[in-house]
Write an enzyme that holds these catalytic residues in place. Structure first.
Site, mmCIF file in Angstrom:
data_model
loop_
_atom_site.group_PDB
_atom_site.id
_atom_site.type_symbol
_atom_site.label_atom_id
_atom_site.label_comp_id
_atom_site.label_asym_id
_atom_site.label_seq_id
_atom_site.Cartn_x
_atom_site.Cartn_y
_atom_site.Cartn_z
ATOM 1 N N GLU A 176 -4.198 -27.744 -44.112
ATOM 2 C CA GLU A 176 -3.986 -29.144 -43.737
ATOM 3 C C GLU A 176 -2.823 -29.281 -42.770
ATOM 4 O O GLU A 176 -2.894 -30.081 -41.816
ATOM 5 C CB GLU A 176 -3.789 -29.981 -44.998
ATOM 6 C CG GLU A 176 -5.081 -30.117 -45.799
ATOM 7 C CD GLU A 176 -4.873 -30.314 -47.288
ATOM 8 O OE1 GLU A 176 -3.792 -30.801 -47.683
ATOM 9 O OE2 GLU A 176 -5.791 -29.982 -48.062
ATOM 10 N N TYR A 224 0.134 -32.600 -54.162
ATOM 11 C CA TYR A 224 -0.359 -31.502 -54.989
ATOM 12 C C TYR A 224 0.488 -31.340 -56.257
ATOM 13 O O TYR A 224 -0.002 -30.848 -57.273
ATOM 14 C CB TYR A 224 -0.384 -30.202 -54.187
ATOM 15 C CG TYR A 224 -1.536 -30.127 -53.209
ATOM 16 C CD1 TYR A 224 -2.762 -29.592 -53.587
ATOM 17 C CD2 TYR A 224 -1.402 -30.613 -51.912
ATOM 18 C CE1 TYR A 224 -3.820 -29.531 -52.700
ATOM 19 C CE2 TYR A 224 -2.453 -30.565 -51.015
ATOM 20 C CZ TYR A 224 -3.657 -30.022 -51.411
ATOM 21 O OH TYR A 224 -4.717 -29.970 -50.523
#
Length: 398
Positions: free
Chosen positions: A140, A98
């Site tokens: 996640e 990310y």
């Protein structure tokens, strides 16, 4: 929750940023892949990149998330985030990636919008990004924890134990862990990712529904050949058709996916078109194996009987369920359509039980039409679930 200062800034700049997201995401992917070519080669679906679907999906997700933050801060876009998180988990995405996305996305925002990106604007949209990213990272992490693996460690070597033709353009592959252990269990409706090394050296990944129920000690996926594509789209499916048989090894992820069959006694509607039948067959297999007496309405549309994968199996599973009924449509029925209707699926002709929970899988136009008809008939949006393979260009169910 977005801070009050950022909420004001995002609300004021949302039209400008939203209107430029197409250009921003195109530049983002271009720059990121130019400096990190291994990401396009080995992680991202380059077929979706070639036709621009991935950037459209990213732009839509960011816009939808930002809009909800400023217009409905008390509501979380749970279905959208869950769908993305499951897809990321099936690819083995980890939190550090990310940071990479943030670097190139915000560089693209600054380049496209120029002087409009003041420090206040940059800070506000940075807050939007990390709110969304951190929600996904948490989801996640929970998925990896539930799978009892370290973050991103989802890949397994599996042995192809069988191959079977399911229609004129679809084959099923049965899979078992190469170490001889039983295949991990899953929830009916989930999928696995399959990674293959292509002739040009690229490692490309695609998702395939598990087309049989759990409890067999092995998995089954069904792969449709893609015809006449002018882009790399379909290259993994066609490679599997041309190169894989019993005895071969494949790299496959653990099962993920949020289009999962809810336990209970409420009536079910399983509506599919084309290869979208695969999660429905898995659900029906599970229901039949458990002796379910739930009311089940099964709806399927296809080009022709010859194109209908698992057609005989679908009929047998419906017959094994005492409260199930099957409705079929074929655009080209020919001589072997039986009691099927001609044309495309029309849910207006189907009795919809009260309290039904609906599952949809197939091309986007089919799912849009089916969902619209169900909403018109009074089925609440929270009771309508769908699966999209590839970028989610339809945020219907959020």
């Amino acid at each position: 929750m977005l801070s009050p200062e950022s909420t004001t800034t995002v609300r004021a700049t949302l039209p400008a940023v939203g209107g430029a997201l197409g250009e921003i995401t195109a530049l983002f992917y271009s720059r990121m892949f130019a400096e990190n070519p291994e990401l396009e080669r080995d992680l991202f679906n380059r077929g979706n990149q070639a036709v621009g679907e991935q950037r459209k999906a990213l732009a839509g997700a960011i816009a939808a998330y930002a809009t909800m933050l400023v217009e409905h801060p008390e509501v979380r876009p749970g279905a959208m985030l869950a769908r993305i998180a499951h897809k990321h988990a099936s690819l083995g995405i980890t939190a550090d990636q990310y940071q990479v996305v943030h670097k190139y996305l915000f560089a693209a925002i600054v380049e496209v919008l120029g002087e409009a990106v003041t420090p206040e604007v940059a800070a506000a949209w940075d807050e939007v990004y990390w709110l969304m990213a951190n929600e996904l990272i948490a989801l996640e992490a929970k998925l990896y924890q539930e799978a009892a693996v370290a973050d991103g460690q989802v890949w397994r070597e599996v042995l192809v134990t069988g191959r079977r033709n399911e229609s004129q353009d679809a084959v099923s592959l049965t899979l078992r862990p190469a170490d001889g252990s039983p295949a991990p269990s899953f929830v009916p409706g989930q999928y696995v990712s399959v990674a293959v090394r292509l002739a040009d050296g690229a490692r490309q990944i695609r998702q395939y529904s598990l087309s049989a129920g759990p409890g067999r000690g092995e998995w089954r996926i069904t792969v449709k050949r893609v015809h006449g594509s002018s882009t790399p789209d379909g290259e993994v499916s066609n490679w599997l058709h041309d190169n894989v048989d019993a005895g071969d090894l494949l790299e496959v992820s653990l099962p993920f996916g949020d289009l999962t069959l809810a336990e209970g006694e409420e009536p079910l509607l399983l509506a599919s078109a084309g290869i979208g039948c695969t999660p429905m067959v898995g659900m029906l297999d599970h229901l039949a194996a458990g002796g379910s007496t739930r009311p089940v309405t099964v709806v399927h549309g296809d080009r022709s009987p010859a194109h209908h994968a698992h057609a005989d199996e679908l009929q047998a599973l419906v017959s094994a369920l005492p409260e199930a009924v099957l409705h079929r449509w074929y655009e080209e029925p020919g001589e072997h359509a039986g009691a099927a209707a001609t044309g495309r699926v029309d849910l207006a002709q189907i009795e919809i039980p009260e309290g039904v929970r609906a599952y949809l899988c197939g091309p986007l136009p089919f799912m849009r039409a089916a969902r619209a008809e169900l909403l018109r008939r009074g089925v609440p949006s929270t009771a309508i679930h769908y699966e999209v393979f590839g970028p989610d260009l339809w945020l219907g169910g959020k």
